[in-house]
Write a protein that holds these residues in place. Structure first.
Motif, PDB file in Angstrom:
ATOM      1  N   VAL A   1       0.842  -1.204   0.000  1.00 12.82           N
ATOM      2  CA  VAL A   1       0.000   0.000   0.000  1.00 12.82           C
ATOM      3  C   VAL A   1       0.874   1.250   0.000  1.00 12.82           C
ATOM      4  N   VAL A   2       1.885   1.280   0.878  1.00 14.75           N
ATOM      5  CA  VAL A   2       2.753   2.462   0.980  1.00 14.75           C
ATOM      6  C   VAL A   2       3.453   2.732  -0.354  1.00 14.75           C
TER       7      VAL A   2
ATOM      8  N   TYR B   1       2.632   1.653  -3.391  1.00 14.46           N
ATOM      9  CA  TYR B   1       1.646   1.948  -4.438  1.00 14.46           C
ATOM     10  C   TYR B   1       1.222   3.417  -4.356  1.00 14.46           C
ATOM     11  N   LEU B   2       0.849   3.874  -3.157  1.00 16.37           N
ATOM     12  CA  LEU B   2       0.367   5.250  -2.993  1.00 16.37           C
ATOM     13  C   LEU B   2       1.493   6.254  -3.239  1.00 16.37           C
ATOM     14  N   SER B   3       2.694   5.934  -2.758  1.00 18.16           N
ATOM     15  CA  SER B   3       3.828   6.849  -2.967  1.00 18.16           C
ATOM     16  C   SER B   3       4.089   7.044  -4.450  1.00 18.16           C
ATOM     17  N   ALA B   4       4.021   5.963  -5.216  1.00 13.36           N
ATOM     18  CA  ALA B   4       4.273   6.060  -6.657  1.00 13.36           C
ATOM     19  C   ALA B   4       3.207   6.922  -7.321  1.00 13.36           C
TER      20      ALA B   4
ATOM     21  N   CYS C   1       8.890   6.881   1.050  1.00 16.95           N
ATOM     22  CA  CYS C   1       8.661   5.477   0.638  1.00 16.95           C
ATOM     23  C   CYS C   1       9.911   4.634   0.896  1.00 16.95           C
ATOM     24  N   ILE C   2      11.076   5.173   0.534  1.00 20.10           N
ATOM     25  CA  ILE C   2      12.317   4.412   0.743  1.00 20.10           C
ATOM     26  C   ILE C   2      12.558   4.215   2.245  1.00 20.10           C
ATOM     27  N   LEU C   3      12.356   5.276   3.011  1.00 17.31           N
ATOM     28  CA  LEU C   3      12.568   5.161   4.461  1.00 17.31           C
ATOM     29  C   LEU C   3      11.613   4.150   5.089  1.00 17.31           C
ATOM     30  N   ALA C   4      10.367   4.174   4.638  1.00 14.55           N
ATOM     31  CA  ALA C   4       9.375   3.227   5.184  1.00 14.55           C
ATOM     32  C   ALA C   4       9.809   1.787   4.881  1.00 14.55           C
TER      33      ALA C   4
ATOM     34  N   TYR D   1      11.249  -8.658  -1.493  1.00 11.82           N
ATOM     35  CA  TYR D   1      10.130  -7.787  -1.882  1.00 11.82           C
ATOM     36  C   TYR D   1      10.382  -6.329  -1.528  1.00 11.82           C
ATOM     37  N   ILE D   2      11.192  -6.085  -0.491  1.00 15.51           N
ATOM     38  CA  ILE D   2      11.526  -4.692  -0.166  1.00 15.51           C
ATOM     39  C   ILE D   2      12.408  -4.102  -1.285  1.00 15.51           C
ATOM     40  N   PHE D   3      13.365  -4.890  -1.763  1.00 13.68           N
ATOM     41  CA  PHE D   3      14.226  -4.400  -2.851  1.00 13.68           C
ATOM     42  C   PHE D   3      13.411  -4.150  -4.117  1.00 13.68           C
ATOM     43  N   GLN D   4      12.414  -4.985  -4.350  1.00 17.62           N
ATOM     44  CA  GLN D   4      11.565  -4.768  -5.528  1.00 17.62           C
ATOM     45  C   GLN D   4      10.733  -3.505  -5.374  1.00 17.62           C
ATOM     46  N   ALA D   5      10.244  -3.278  -4.148  1.00 16.10           N
ATOM     47  CA  ALA D   5       9.455  -2.069  -3.896  1.00 16.10           C
ATOM     48  C   ALA D   5      10.333  -0.833  -4.106  1.00 16.10           C
ATOM     49  N   ILE D   6      11.585  -0.899  -3.623  1.00 15.75           N
ATOM     50  CA  ILE D   6      12.483   0.260  -3.763  1.00 15.75           C
ATOM     51  C   ILE D   6      12.812   0.510  -5.242  1.00 15.75           C
ATOM     52  N   SER D   7      13.114  -0.560  -5.966  1.00 15.22           N
ATOM     53  CA  SER D   7      13.452  -0.366  -7.387  1.00 15.22           C
ATOM     54  C   SER D   7      12.259   0.226  -8.136  1.00 15.22           C
ATOM     55  N   TYR D   8      11.051  -0.200  -7.757  1.00 14.15           N
ATOM     56  CA  TYR D   8       9.846   0.304  -8.419  1.00 14.15           C
ATOM     57  C   TYR D   8       9.682   1.802  -8.178  1.00 14.15           C
TER      58      TYR D   8
END
Lengths: 489, 337
Positions: free
Chosen positions: A55-56, A58-61, A81-84, A129-136
């Motif tokens: 959610v974090v 997705y919304l940040s993007a 987003c990165i900090l979260a 999954y955190i690394f994928q979220a960050i790259s996204y």
């Protein structure tokens, strides 16, 4: 639910059948539910953590895409987003490590320090999954891709079960479009199942046999001399390769049976002629992630030479730490960084030396020499990766060659090997399987060979498939469902 | 239309290939499975203790046994029927098999009681086989040798997970461990003079345990804390209770006995009392006696480390000491008058 368990195959078959039965536009729902069910099988409560990350991010993007050129706000959303994400990773994976390390430091300085550890279970797949979220989020920030509007599809990108717990670390722009476009095809399904079979072979026949020797020696290194220590170290190099590449093959195969293509993670890494090349062949999705989101933002090689070396070292220290909250991993990463720096510093000298001794006149011998040196350096670094503690690692590294003369006596070598948990037949199984592995490597490298195999008469090809299947059934290690090494990261 | 037909043909072609491939797999599985089954049977007939026990048992005349011992290898290597038979002038038999859990023991006893009516059944209660760990091999070994198919089937269904019930059908998988034993066995039977199947279910050992390594190990690891025994429905303790009930329904007397572990090991166990009390509670519930030789040994110091072959199994010298002590108890309490 491990990839090498019967439960996983039942799960995959069920998902595949439903996937074919579902209308294409609704398939994402099936995959999302299946992926969360896959994760919930390990921990239901941590599904909420995964959902929170989703959610974090997705919304940040979406917010970043709506900043309309307001750089300050854009940076703010990115930083949040990165900090979260990093915060979650730090809390669950690294807090206790840093806390304990600080405790030791303060104790040494005789300063009172009493911060209790968190009693939290490490969420499986969190590093991936955190690394994928960050790259996204970084890719959206950099304008490399549009944010995904469909929440379900985005959630699926993070949680897609074949790559959820141990990668490959997929990029959004590569995987997300496939959730709209991928089509099931019989040819892909067959290819996917072959890949799964091949992965299973590498895991249960090769890696898990090698693990017996490695665990025997590395869990009690002080009890062994140089022959077991050297054997276990070389075996570990093959174990970790077969284990991790097996996982990747099974992940890719599982995705492919439904029509998805995941990124290749390995390109025969032990054929690398330098450490730099090794990193372009080993865990490719992590290496490229670190390159794009750590090394290049640090300035890459477009900086002063001293800063360039620092950038390399920092990137590899992050790589080490990514693998686990333990100083052994940091040392492993540091070693690889040092190899790269030393390689760069000595490049001219090595070229001159090679010419001087005439080795450059024999390119094949020179290549073989470089492959052997690289493999040795990689093996040396693996010692610290596998060792249970820094002290164990130092013990192994300093005793590898004490008593090396024993290698001159074959019967002594054999008697030593037979104390490591495998009998003669099992050693033969290991060596025969490694031979098959290398033949398949050659086949994968050579297009002509590939075509030749594809043109073999059907009975011959099937005979090969049956050989692999029955080797898995008969020679696999199933006493306890052994964990994949990279799942713990 | 033509295109549709050709697609249909390619799909048919693909499906027929799949069917053929699967058929080929099952044919190969049958062939390899048959070879492995042969190896397995060969191994069974090459001095496998469980097979020898069952052969001995099936040679007994109906209703000839007076005393039966039930349990795991702990029982198998703790009670020598010959000692009991000579001292009490009875006929006894040891049903213990390697790693046998009370669940398996319950079905074995059910089968034995179809043709035998012993006066006393001694259950050897060893906590190591009463945990929740899943070990299907011990059930299958006995299941294959029980001649009553309905009991054999019931044991199979009860003791094995659904996954293993399916996997058992694939003999190339299930019997794959028999290859190396077979390769040893075809070189000729190897009978160790130190450990062998004697008769009537008892496995003899003359090896003397050197507890030096164990002492060093315990000095490193510190005290041993045992997990509490699970007594819920479906647990191994539950099957022990079912076995006691089975005997009592048939007016067979029951005695619970725990054969000792070596004193060095037991001294390191911190909370043995809790385990003992759990078994004692079961004994009290069914009003049967319970002899715990770990407790007895602590008081009377009958058995020392050198009376063991390893930390948890007696050698013959220990068997003689414990069996004679038990015989005295049976005489004093008029079990066979």
């Amino acid at each position: 639910m491990l990839f090498n368990s019967i439960e996983y195959f039942v799960f995959l078959a069920l998902v595949m059948v439903l996937y074919i039965a579902f209308k294409p536009r609704l398939r994402w729902i099936l995959l999302l539910v299946a992926s969360y069910a896959f994760y919930a099988n390990w921990s239901i409560s941590y599904c909420f953590l995964l959902l929170g990350t989703t959610v974090v991010t997705y919304l940040s993007a979406l917010l970043i895409s709506k900043t309309h050129g307001d750089i300050r706000r854009k940076k703010l959303y990115l930083a949040f987003c990165i900090l979260a994400n990093v915060g979650v990773l730090f809390l669950f994976k690294y807090f206790n490590f840093f806390n304990q390390s600080l405790g030791t430091l303060f104790q040494w300085l005789d300063i009172p320090y009493q911060v209790p550890d968190f009693k939290l279970l490490l969420p499986i797949g969190i590093s991936y999954y955190i690394f994928q979220a960050i790259s996204y989020i970084v890719d959206v920030y950099r304008g490399k891709m549009e944010p995904e509007k469909h929440f379900g599809i985005f959630a699926l990108y993070l949680v897609f079960f074949p790559k959820l717990v141990a990668g490959p670390i997929e990029r959004g722009h590569k995987l997300i479009p496939q959730f709209y476009e991928a089509k099931f095809s019989i040819a892909k399904a067959v290819s996917g199942f072959k890949l799964i079979g091949w992965g299973l072979f590498k895991k249960v026949v090769i890696a898990d046999h090698l693990a017996i020797v490695v665990n025997t020696v590395y869990d009690n290194p002080q009890s062994f001399g140089s022959i077991p220590l050297l054997t276990a170290t070389v075996f570990y190099a093959f174990q970790i390769y077969c284990d991790f590449s097996a996982y990747t093959d099974m992940a890719m195969g599982s995705a492919r049976v439904m029509g998805f293509e995941l990124t290749q993670n390995f390109q025969r890494p032990y054929y690398a002629k330098s450490i730099k090349e090794f990193w372009s062949r080993w865990h490719i999705t992590l290496s490229s992630w670190l390159r794009d989101y750590v090394y290049i933002p640090l300035g890459g090689n477009r900086v002063r030479i001293s800063r360039y070396y620092i950038n390399i070292l920092l990137t590899f220290l992050v790589s080490g730490l990514w693998h686990g909250a333990n100083w052994t991993f940091v040392l492993w990463g540091g070693l690889h960084g040092t190899y790269q720096v030393v390689s760069h510093v000595t490049r001219n000298f090595r070229q001159k030396f090679t010419s001087f001794i005439g080795l450059s006149k024999f390119p094949r011998v020179h290549k073989l020499f470089k492959v052997a040196i690289t493999f040795s350096l990689v093996c040396f670094a693996w010692i610290f990766f596998r060792a249970n503690s820094i002290n164990d690692g130092i013990y192994i590294a300093t005793h590898l060659f004490s008593g090396i003369s024993g290698f001159a006596n074959p019967s002594y070598v054999i008697s030593q090997l037979l104390t490591l948990g495998l009998n003669k037949i099992e050693y033969m199984v290991v060596f025969f399987s490694l031979l098959i592995l290398e033949i398949v490597h050659l086949y994968q490298r050579n297009e002509e060979w590939k075509n030749r195999f594809a043109n073999w008469p059907l009975p011959l090809r099937w005979a090969f498939y049956y050989l692999i299947i029955f080797m898995i059934i008969i020679l696999g290690v199933y006493d306890s469902e052994t964990q994949f090494i990279y799942v713990q990261f | 239309m033509k295109l549709n037909l050709s697609m249909s043909n390619s799909r048919k072609n693909f499906l027929s290939k799949i069917v053929l491939f699967i058929l080929g797999f099952f044919i190969l599985e049958f062939i390899i499975g048959s070879i492995f089954t042969y190896m397995h049977n060969y191994n069974l007939n090459s001095g496998f203790h469980t097979k020898l026990m069952w052969d001995d048992l099936y040679n007994k005349e109906d209703y000839s046994l007076d005393l039966v011992f039930s349990g795991s290898s702990h029982a198998m290597e703790s009670f020598d029927p010959e000692i009991f038979d000579q001292a009490l002038n009875i006929e006894s038999f040891n049903l213990g098999t390697a790693a046998q859990k009370p669940q398996t023991g319950y079905y074995i006893l059910q089968h034995v009681l179809q043709t035998q009516q012993p006066k006393l059944v001694v259950f050897e209660v060893y906590w190591a086989v009463m945990g929740t760990d899943y070990y299907p091999k011990q059930a299958v070994e006995n299941m294959e040798l029980i001649q009553d198919k309905s009991i054999s089937k019931a044991l199979f269904k009860d003791a094995l997970s659904l996954k293993d019930q399916v996997l058992y059908q694939f003999k190339s998988y299930w019997y794959r461990g028999d290859i190396s034993t077979f390769l040893k066995n075809i070189q000729g039977p190897v009978k160790s003079p130190y450990r062998y199947y004697k008769e009537n279910g008892y496995v003899y050992s003359s090896t003397i345990f050197d507890s030096k390594d164990l002492k060093e190990h315990l000095a490193r690891t510190g005290p041993i804390v045992m997990d509490p025994l699970n007594t819920e429905e479906g647990s191994q303790a539950y099957y022990l209770e079912k076995s006691i009930q089975l005997c009592q329904e048939r007016n067979i007397e029951v005695l619970l006995v725990t054969s000792p572990l070596c004193p060095t090991y037991m001294q390191a166990v911190e909370n043995y009392k809790e385990t003992h009390e759990t078994i004692q509670n079961i004994a009290d519930k069914y009003q049967v006696e319970y002899l715990d030789y770990n407790i007895i040994n602590e008081k009377e110091q009958l058995i020392k480390d050198e009376n063991f072959r390893d930390r948890s199994h007696l050698n013959y010298s220990g068997v003689k000491i414990m069996n004679n002590h038990l015989i005295n108890y049976l005489i004093e309490n008029n079990y066979f008058t």
